[in-house]
Design an enzyme around this catalytic site. Structure first.
Site, PDB file in Angstrom:
ATOM      1  N   ARG A 260       0.831  -1.195  -0.022  1.00  0.00           N
ATOM      2  CA  ARG A 260       0.224   0.098   0.032  1.00  0.00           C
ATOM      3  C   ARG A 260       0.767   1.328  -0.020  1.00  0.00           C
ATOM      4  O   ARG A 260       0.383   2.355  -0.304  1.00  0.00           O
ATOM      5  CB  ARG A 260      -0.983  -0.041   1.213  1.00  0.00           C
TER       6      ARG A 260
ATOM      7  N   ASN B  18      41.863  37.017   8.361  1.00  0.00           N
ATOM      8  CA  ASN B  18      41.014  37.540   7.615  1.00  0.00           C
ATOM      9  C   ASN B  18      40.944  36.908   6.164  1.00  0.00           C
ATOM     10  O   ASN B  18      42.079  36.949   5.417  1.00  0.00           O
ATOM     11  CB  ASN B  18      41.091  39.051   7.349  1.00  0.00           C
TER      12      ASN B  18
ATOM     13  N   ASN C  45      42.206  22.985  -3.498  1.00  0.00           N
ATOM     14  CA  ASN C  45      42.901  21.616  -2.830  1.00  0.00           C
ATOM     15  C   ASN C  45      42.743  20.305  -3.746  1.00  0.00           C
ATOM     16  O   ASN C  45      43.100  19.445  -3.028  1.00  0.00           O
ATOM     17  CB  ASN C  45      41.545  21.622  -1.509  1.00  0.00           C
TER      18      ASN C  45
HETATM   19  C1  UD1 Z   1      -2.531  -6.277  10.997  1.00  0.00           C
HETATM   20  C2  UD1 Z   1      -3.678  -7.227  11.655  1.00  0.00           C
HETATM   21  C3  UD1 Z   1      -4.822  -6.317  12.219  1.00  0.00           C
HETATM   22  C4  UD1 Z   1      -4.296  -5.054  12.969  1.00  0.00           C
HETATM   23  C5  UD1 Z   1      -3.352  -4.363  12.475  1.00  0.00           C
HETATM   24  C6  UD1 Z   1      -2.820  -3.210  13.412  1.00  0.00           C
HETATM   25  C7  UD1 Z   1      -3.231  -9.207  10.491  1.00  0.00           C
HETATM   26  C8  UD1 Z   1      -3.940 -10.394   9.661  1.00  0.00           C
HETATM   27  N1  UD1 Z   1      -4.074  -8.231  11.076  1.00  0.00           N
HETATM   28  O1  UD1 Z   1      -3.150  -5.662   9.977  1.00  0.00           O
HETATM   29  O2  UD1 Z   1      -5.756  -7.092  12.868  1.00  0.00           O
HETATM   30  O3  UD1 Z   1      -5.508  -4.086  13.571  1.00  0.00           O
HETATM   31  O4  UD1 Z   1      -2.254  -5.105  11.828  1.00  0.00           O
HETATM   32  O5  UD1 Z   1      -1.861  -2.506  12.659  1.00  0.00           O
HETATM   33  O6  UD1 Z   1      -2.345  -9.541  11.393  1.00  0.00           O
HETATM   34  N2  UD1 Z   1       4.264  -8.705   8.051  1.00  0.00           N
HETATM   35  C9  UD1 Z   1       5.220  -9.921   7.934  1.00  0.00           C
HETATM   36  N3  UD1 Z   1       5.128 -10.804   7.079  1.00  0.00           N
HETATM   37  C10 UD1 Z   1       3.805 -11.010   6.404  1.00  0.00           C
HETATM   38  C11 UD1 Z   1       2.921  -9.904   6.407  1.00  0.00           C
HETATM   39  C12 UD1 Z   1       3.108  -8.892   7.396  1.00  0.00           C
HETATM   40  O7  UD1 Z   1       6.262  -9.583   8.471  1.00  0.00           O
HETATM   41  O8  UD1 Z   1       3.706 -11.875   5.796  1.00  0.00           O
HETATM   42  C13 UD1 Z   1       4.447  -7.559   9.013  1.00  0.00           C
HETATM   43  C14 UD1 Z   1       4.364  -6.466   8.228  1.00  0.00           C
HETATM   44  O9  UD1 Z   1       5.655  -6.034   7.804  1.00  0.00           O
HETATM   45  C15 UD1 Z   1       4.029  -5.375   9.438  1.00  0.00           C
HETATM   46  C16 UD1 Z   1       3.295  -6.247  10.305  1.00  0.00           C
HETATM   47  O10 UD1 Z   1       3.478  -7.488   9.923  1.00  0.00           O
HETATM   48  O11 UD1 Z   1       5.092  -4.762   9.994  1.00  0.00           O
HETATM   49  C17 UD1 Z   1       1.746  -6.243  10.214  1.00  0.00           C
HETATM   50  O12 UD1 Z   1       1.198  -6.490   8.889  1.00  0.00           O
HETATM   51  P1  UD1 Z   1       0.172  -5.647   7.940  1.00  0.00           P
HETATM   52  O13 UD1 Z   1       0.041  -6.224   6.624  1.00  0.00           O
HETATM   53  O14 UD1 Z   1       0.598  -4.071   7.978  1.00  0.00           O
HETATM   54  O15 UD1 Z   1      -1.271  -5.947   8.734  1.00  0.00           O
HETATM   55  P2  UD1 Z   1      -2.508  -5.104   8.667  1.00  0.00           P
HETATM   56  O16 UD1 Z   1      -3.307  -5.130   7.537  1.00  0.00           O
HETATM   57  O17 UD1 Z   1      -2.236  -3.711   9.107  1.00  0.00           O
HETATM   58 CA    CA Z   2      -0.328  -2.426   9.509  1.00  0.00          CA
END
Ligand code: UD1
Ligand code: CA
Length: 455
Positions: free
Chosen positions: A16, A376, A385
């Site tokens: 996103r 000065n 340089n």
């Molecule tokens: C997630 C939660 C949601 C919560 C929100 C809070 C899930 C399914 N949903 O949604 O309930 O309200 O966070 O901010 O968990 N990441 C990985 N590997 C992956 C996918 C994600 O390491 O395969 C990491 C991302 O880099 C990120 C974090 O996990 O730092 C959260 O992932 P993201 O995809 O942003 O989850 P949300 O859709 O925000």
């Molecule tokens: Ca998130």
């Protein structure tokens, strides 16, 4: 805290954000998202692991002193935790799971959260908050005042569940063996075809195990960053907070809205910051300093009572007390300006030292130069340089006077109290107390112009 390991999820693709780089490398308040999370994690436990995947080399290089788990493919937050299964096989304590994209969480909150989890005797706990706009977050389906039944993602929720305003922060603490056992049961039969970590909550509840919900007062603390718009919102929030805390400590900030000051910057009392100033990194500014508009200062120190006039760029440099620079001065790469020295319009100084009381007021380039006190430097003086291959030093001793528009062809030394005549090209050392003139003699041809016209 004892018997506590931390796992930070940071492998996500940042779809996103429409970015080539891992989301956690993006910056708010002058720091990478992951660095904010680490700063809150470190006081809680030294046993910190980070799940990396997307552009993992860059993430690994940017955060020292943690251990890494590689998540080859990013198939969801549950899959991310599962990637640690082998490395965590012998670990039987509590596991605090943090999201790399939730940067405002405070260490004190994390500590209170783990205390809540342990006192309540829960198998797992989650941080929640009531949000004015819960869109996009997982919703907390409550059992009672302290416990949760399930977490449902926005895209999988019924209209009834979408009405719930209590959101999942993405921050949990688990009994580690129970977590990894439950993780084997999650499926990706959901709207996003991902393995959701929050599904573990429902699985634990069905065992039946008790899962705690720790609600924080303000949803602001658990804001997640998924888009550039959210990045800007949190950046603004952090900038405002920084300006407010500086003002509370006695700094005048004339227009906080246009002022950008990084979190670690320190500024002394009675200093005045004009509109549209940017101060970054580890900069330390003393008392009674004035920084005028459109100046940018990074990783530098500015001594008490100094003035930075409009439009200056100061990088990795140190200004002493009562110094004045600008307007439009450019200082970089370890330049030091001692007390009461003055640097004026359109002067560039690189990797050089100016002694106290020295002046270079107009249009100069000083590079790789060691310049003493009360020197000065005339308008338009240039240290030559660089010969296209190597850089060479220039030394100007105390009290010397360098006439305007002179070139000092390095390596060269100008002795104490010596004079260089205006317009000289100096190739050889000038002894102390001497005068050096190195320019073509002027020839005057009387009547030349008149004669030319006659022809
Ligand atoms: C997630 C939660 C949601 C919560 C929100 C809070 C899930 C399914 N949903 O949604 O309930 O309200 O966070 O901010 O968990 N990441 C990985 N590997 C992956 C996918 C994600 O390491 O395969 C990491 C991302 O880099 C990120 C974090 O996990 O730092 C959260 O992932 P993201 O995809 O942003 O989850 P949300 O859709 O925000
Ligand atoms: Ca998130």
């Amino acid at each position: 805290m004892e018997n506590l390991r931390i796992l930070i999820l940071a492998a996500g693709k940042s779809t996103r954000m429409k970015s080539k780089y891992a989301k956690v490398l993006h910056r708010v308040g002058g720091r990478m998202l992951i660095e904010h999370v680490l700063r809150s994690a470190r006081p809680i436990s030294g046993d910190i692991w980070v799940v990396v995947g997307h552009t993992s080399d860059k993430v690994k290089a940017s955060i020292p002193e943690v251990k890494f788990v590689d998540q080859g493919e990013q198939l969801g937050t549950g899959h991310a935790v599962m990637a640690a299964r082998d490395q965590f096989a012998d670990y039987t304590g509590d596991l605090l799971v943090l999201s790399g994209d939730v940067p405002l969480i405070a260490a004190d909150t994390l500590k209170a959260f783990v205390d809540f989890h342990r006192k309540g005797g829960y198998r797992a706990s989650v941080i929640t908050a009531d949000a004015d706009d819960p869109f996009g977050y997982g919703r907390i389906v409550r059992r009672n005042e302290n416990e949760v039944d399930a977490i449902v993602e926005q895209r999988d929720a019924t209209p009834e569940i979408l009405k719930i305003q209590e959101i999942n922060s993405g921050i949990y603490v688990f009994d580690a063996p129970a977590l990894f056992k439950s993780l084997t049961k999650i499926r990706n039969d959901n709207a996003q075809r991902e393995y959701y970590l929050p599904d573990v909550i429902g699985i634990l509840v069905s065992q039946p195990e008790r899962v705690g919900a720790f609600k924080v007062r303000s949803a602001a603390e658990i804001l997640g960053i998924n888009t550039r718009q959210e990045l800007a919102v949190i950046d603004l929030l952090m900038r405002r907070r920084k300006c407010e805390s500086l003002m509370a400590e006695g700094v005048t900030i004339i227009d906080p809205h246009s002022t950008i000051i990084d979190g670690d910057v320190r500024i002394g009392a009675d200093s005045v910051i004009y509109p549209s100033v940017q101060i970054y990194g580890d900069t330390v500014i003393g008392d009674d300093v004035t920084i005028h508009s459109f100046s940018r200062i990074s990783n530098s120190t500015v001594g008490p009572r100094s003035t930075v006039l409009e439009g200056c760029i100061v990088v990795d440099s140190a200004l002493g007390e009562d110094v004045s620079i600008g307007p439009y001065a450019h200082l970089r790469m370890g330049t030091t300006i001692d007390g009461k020295a003055r640097v004026g319009n359109f002067v560039e100084i690189k990797k050089s030292a100016l002694g106290s009381g020295t002046k270079s007021m107009h249009l100069a380039y000083l590079g790789d130069a060691t310049i003493g006190c009360d020197v000065n430097i005339g308008a338009g003086v240039i240290t030559c340089n660089y010969d296209g291959v190597s850089k060479y030093p220039t030394v100007i001793e105390d009290g010397a006077f360098i006439g305007t528009d002179s070139q000092l062809i390095a390596p060269v030394r100008i002795g104490r109290n010596a004079y260089v005549a205006a317009g000289s090209s100096i190739t050889d050392d000038v002894p102390p107390e001497a005068l050096a003139i190195a320019r073509g003699r002027q020839a005057v041809k009387e009547g030349w112009a008149k004669n030319r016209k006659k022809k």
